[in-house]
Design an enzyme around this catalytic site. Structure first.
Site, short mmCIF file in Angstrom:
data_model
loop_
_atom_site.label_atom_id
_atom_site.label_comp_id
_atom_site.label_asym_id
_atom_site.label_seq_id
_atom_site.Cartn_x
_atom_site.Cartn_y
_atom_site.Cartn_z
N THR A 136 -53.92 55.97 -21.72
CA THR A 136 -52.88 55.51 -20.80
C THR A 136 -51.89 56.64 -20.62
O THR A 136 -51.51 57.31 -21.58
CB THR A 136 -52.11 54.30 -21.38
OG1 THR A 136 -51.54 54.69 -22.63
CG2 THR A 136 -53.02 53.13 -21.58
N GLU A 144 -55.34 48.93 -21.03
CA GLU A 144 -55.60 48.18 -22.26
C GLU A 144 -56.41 46.91 -22.01
O GLU A 144 -56.78 46.21 -22.95
CB GLU A 144 -54.27 47.81 -22.95
CG GLU A 144 -53.53 48.99 -23.56
CD GLU A 144 -52.59 49.70 -22.59
OE1 GLU A 144 -52.77 49.52 -21.35
OE2 GLU A 144 -51.69 50.42 -23.04
N LYS A 175 -30.39 44.67 -15.08
CA LYS A 175 -29.62 43.61 -15.71
C LYS A 175 -28.19 43.67 -15.23
O LYS A 175 -27.41 44.52 -15.65
CB LYS A 175 -29.73 43.71 -17.23
CG LYS A 175 -31.17 43.43 -17.66
CD LYS A 175 -31.43 43.59 -19.14
CE LYS A 175 -32.91 43.29 -19.42
NZ LYS A 175 -33.32 43.52 -20.79
N TRP A 204 -30.99 38.92 -14.20
CA TRP A 204 -31.97 39.98 -13.98
C TRP A 204 -32.26 40.11 -12.48
O TRP A 204 -32.42 39.13 -11.77
CB TRP A 204 -33.30 39.67 -14.71
CG TRP A 204 -33.20 39.77 -16.21
CD1 TRP A 204 -32.06 39.86 -16.96
CD2 TRP A 204 -34.28 39.80 -17.13
NE1 TRP A 204 -32.37 39.93 -18.29
CE2 TRP A 204 -33.73 39.91 -18.44
CE3 TRP A 204 -35.67 39.76 -17.01
CZ2 TRP A 204 -34.51 39.96 -19.58
CZ3 TRP A 204 -36.45 39.80 -18.15
CH2 TRP A 204 -35.88 39.91 -19.43
#
Lengths: 542, 542
Positions: free
Chosen positions: B186, B331, B439, B444
């Site tokens: 990754t 993954e 934030k 959010w």
């Protein structure tokens, strides 16, 4: 070196929990034995499967013990698929169309501990229960209000009474994925029935494969009508693939007549239906005189026996429904091949496509097949050479139940008992059953080919071709024919009809008109029985 | 009690032998680095994969050793997929877009023994080879005639020279299905890269799942163009699913510009294409001014990052191509969700369907997911509540390579680093990366939502939203914008454009016009880099 991926066993319980979590409001609709329509969701299936698992625990059933069913396609049967196998027991779907003596023999051989049955089969259960020596619990698949009194069956309880006292919370066991999950007996025409014992792993791999676009193409966009019985090799695995994909399920119950099936398809927006030719014949026979059309049905998979070309035509041309041939066996979970075209075939003329559609199809990934001669040597895939068909793959049996050590395999391959060709593109076509092929003067004649020609005649309803002993040619074909109601046809007319449709030497030597052709429990023609009926028959030797 | 089914390991070698046996003349077409079109069949892939397996044996490579590639999508790369993994080695697809220092670090960390590279990457290989301490064999993916002299790379040989001396007969080893098959690193934005080490089992289960109708719907009727690189999580598993189903494969090589991709789609009858949004943007930018249409393309899967609604619209409405959002991770092999509608959604009005299509989709069977709060408690699937997204399943990693024992899992679940909602029907929508979410005053704000609105403006080519420190609100969003070539737009105009499209307090505090937004090796926006570039920037405090 091993990979570093998460280890999760392939387990049937994961199917129902997936359907619950991601397709909770997906519908499962069942025509009940009572005649009404029952309607609930995948979440309900999950909840009641867990109640069933708790109930089986409470009965003291151990892992691996067999739980039998004598039941139509319906929601309670579906709950047993998940509740029994998911909790580590083995679901044994008995075939209610068998002779009572066979049911007894099979239940005793399987050592079934519990029997769940639809009320339709109460007389059968009454006839056999005293001889079923291992069954300890008898459960009628109904509510307590529908439970008849004085049945003579000891401690008979209703399905609803059994589960209602139990919680719908259950922690499914983390089984080894090779644990046995379910079993089906083959209704062999000779010898005692033999059982395939499936595992969670084989069932799960089959479920993935069965849902592939080139196989049954099962998705959350579908509403599926499995007309093929759930006691017939797990309805070809459809219940599992449906849970895997969140498809809507529509169960026909015992109502398999043309009118009932048609109305259910229309009412529930069925997109895909699966069954044997005899059921589709009844459906078409209902639709044609009533000038009915399908509004949602897109495709149907036909298996169990070869589909007459006329039926494929009728579905495709009159109703716009794609008809896919499937082929498999109880020993194969059951799917081996599906007849879906390849990219290169899509622009072929209709006639050439039809030739392909008549074949049983090409291998699903997971299954491999070959044809061999008497010496066991592999024969070419040229679409002409035929030989004994052998298969292998992770959802094909290696041994029969209680016959461990007596492997039916030949060098790792399972002999199907079919004679087939395989063409260059991998499309397999069953020429015949090994035991039905007619050996005339050193050449083989396919009984199925001869039957298909007869069935294409407008006045013929059903035809069965068998070989009769012949002093010069060893065997010669004769065709047994059931006329359509009210229709007439003579032997000479039918024999003339064969001309130009097959090689001259393959034309039957005689036509025998019969009232009916004996059918087995799964709708297949019983040629052994037909041969018995014709024991006194003598070929006209010319 | 165990089932009595045949035991066959799930192995990658079985894919290529299946394609060979049942789809032998199926086409594999590759646009080569040389610029020409190479065309052969699945049988050829199988034959040359076996030659490669023999060549790796001859090089003395042991099972489990890593074989690296630096290569475009093409037929030789495909042969390595099967030849390397099938023979028990581990295919390590290096990302050529990484910085040379990263390539060196990764090759050394993986302990690669052989490197196969396309000639495009000769300069990269020349720059790194002396520092790659474990690589013993350097192979240029070309014929001997194309092999340059004096490259400075020790014992450089051509791919064709390597394999041509070897037999195309090979007995693939019967590996344990948990054997490592391939690996991908990754490209983390922080820290050293980490590798997922896939197994044969995880790859095969992923291949079944990826081909399902509700996932990529891969069949023998398809001609597939994987624009997504084969070095990017195995081109989302498409090479495996294509072999499994006998689909035609069309490889674009290095030519990913709009014109090349369009012409290849048309010339080869591509029915299905898969890639990241940036490639599709180039394709659409080529098609629109030239008034081009697709004649065969039916659907495209878009992943890698969220697809702007305008692009979904353009594909569907202007070109009749179904656009499916996919989501996954290195993954995760990589597929986790696909955005395909359910039966119940098919009759929704277009606008409601569009709302669903913008989501990342619902779980593929095999993957489960949940969202949790900071305390790790599962949050409701109501389509509104968002939380950290966790996943589990048999094709999701349990550990990173060489980090055995340092499990990233939380109670068996892999934390994705994404923030998401999941609705009642199981449709997941990424709100943001955990580290990108803004934030503001305890609430959010999704940076992606803010970007999508900007990208819907006709004069905006690309937009990236990041949070900037604010004395009162902690953070406030600003949006960095690349204008379309020749187009003009002011900050005020864009800010006005937000009005009515999102809550007032979510409208960015500022617009910053930039020439380009830094992209990572896989086309994803590098917000960390963007933040570095804007280190001196100060929010206009009003």
């Amino acid at each position: 070196m091993f990979g570093l991926m998460q280890q999760h066993s392939l387990l049937i319980s994961s199917l129902i929990e997936f359907a619950n979590r991601h397709h909770g409001d997906g519908e499962v609709v069942s025509k009940r034995v009572e005649g009404d329509l029952h309607r609930y969701t995948w979440s309900d299936v999950a909840s009641r499967s867990r109640q069933m698992a708790n109930a089986l625990d409470a009965l003291g059933l151990e892992q691996g013990q067999r739980v039998a069913t004598l039941a139509w396609n319906g929601y309670r049967h579906l709950e047993l698929y998940f509740g029994v196998s998911g909790s580590g027991r083995v679901l044994h779907t008995l075939n209610p169309r068998l002779h009572p003596d066979q049911v007894v023999w099979i239940a005793n051989h399987a050592e079934d501990q519990v029997l769940f049955f639809d009320m339709t089969f109460l007389p059968l259960v009454q006839a056999v229960h005293a001889r079923c020596t291992t069954i300890q619990h008898w459960v009628a698949m109904c509510g307590v209000d529908k439970l008849p009194k004085d049945t003579g069956i000891p401690n008979l309880i209703s399905y609803e009474s059994l589960i209602e006292v139990h919680s719908n919370q259950y922690v499914w066991p983390e089984l080894d994925e090779n644990t046995a999950s379910s079993m089906c007996y083959t209704s062999g025409t000779t010898g005692n029935p033999k059982a395939a014992l499936y595992s969670h792993r084989s069932t799960m791999l089959h479920a993935y494969a069965a849902a592939l676009p080139d196989v049954m193409c099962i998705s959350a966009k579908d509403a599926i009508l499995p007309v093929v019985p759930m006691f017939h090799v797990n309805a070809w695995g459809i219940p599992y693939s449906a849970a895997m994909t969140g498809a809507k399920l529509v169960f026909p119950g015992p109502a398999l007549d043309g009118k009932s099936v048609y109305e259910l398809i229309e009412a529930e927006g069925v997109t895909f239906a699966a069954g044997v030719p005899t059921v589709w014949q009844m459906l078409l026979s209902h639709m044609k005189p009533n000038a009915l059309k399908f509004s949602s049905l897109k495709r149907t998979v036909i298996g169990g026996s070869a589909c007459p070309p006329a039926m494929i035509d009728a579905f495709r041309e009159s109703y716009g429904v794609d008809v896919l041939h499937a082929w498999g066996m109880t020993e194969m979970s059951p799917l081996g091949t599906l007849c879906t075209l390849k990219n290169k075939h899509l622009n072929l003329p209709a006639e050439a496509q039809m030739k392909l559609r008549l074949k049983q199809g090409r291998c699903i990934f997971g299954v491999d097949m070959k044809i061999v001669n008497d010496a066991g040597e592999a024969l070419p895939h040229d679409g002409k050479t035929y030989g004994d068909l052998l298969v292998k793959g992770p959802w094909i049996i290696r041994e029969y139940f209680k016959q461990e050590g007596e492997s039916p395999l030949v060098d790792g391959w399972f002999p199907t008992g079919d004679v087939a060709t395989i063409d260059e593109d991998g499309f397999m076509q069953i020429t015949d059953r090994s035991k039905d092929v007619i050996k005339s003067g050193g050449e083989w004649i396919s009984s199925i080919d001869i039957e298909n020609i007869a069935m294409a005649h407008p006045n013929v309803m059903m035809a069965a071709c068998i070989g009769m002993p012949h002093p010069k040619w060893d065997e010669r074909p004769v065709v047994c024919v059931v006329k359509k109601p009210g229709a007439e046809i003579t032997s000479l007319e039918l024999l003339k009809f064969y001309e130009g449709k097959t090689a001259k030497w393959q034309i039957p030597d005689d036509v025998i008109f019969v009232d009916a052709i004996p059918l087995g429990a799964t709708g297949k023609m019983l040629k052994t029985k037909l041969r018995e009926q014709l024991a006194e028959y003598k070929l006209p030797i010319v």
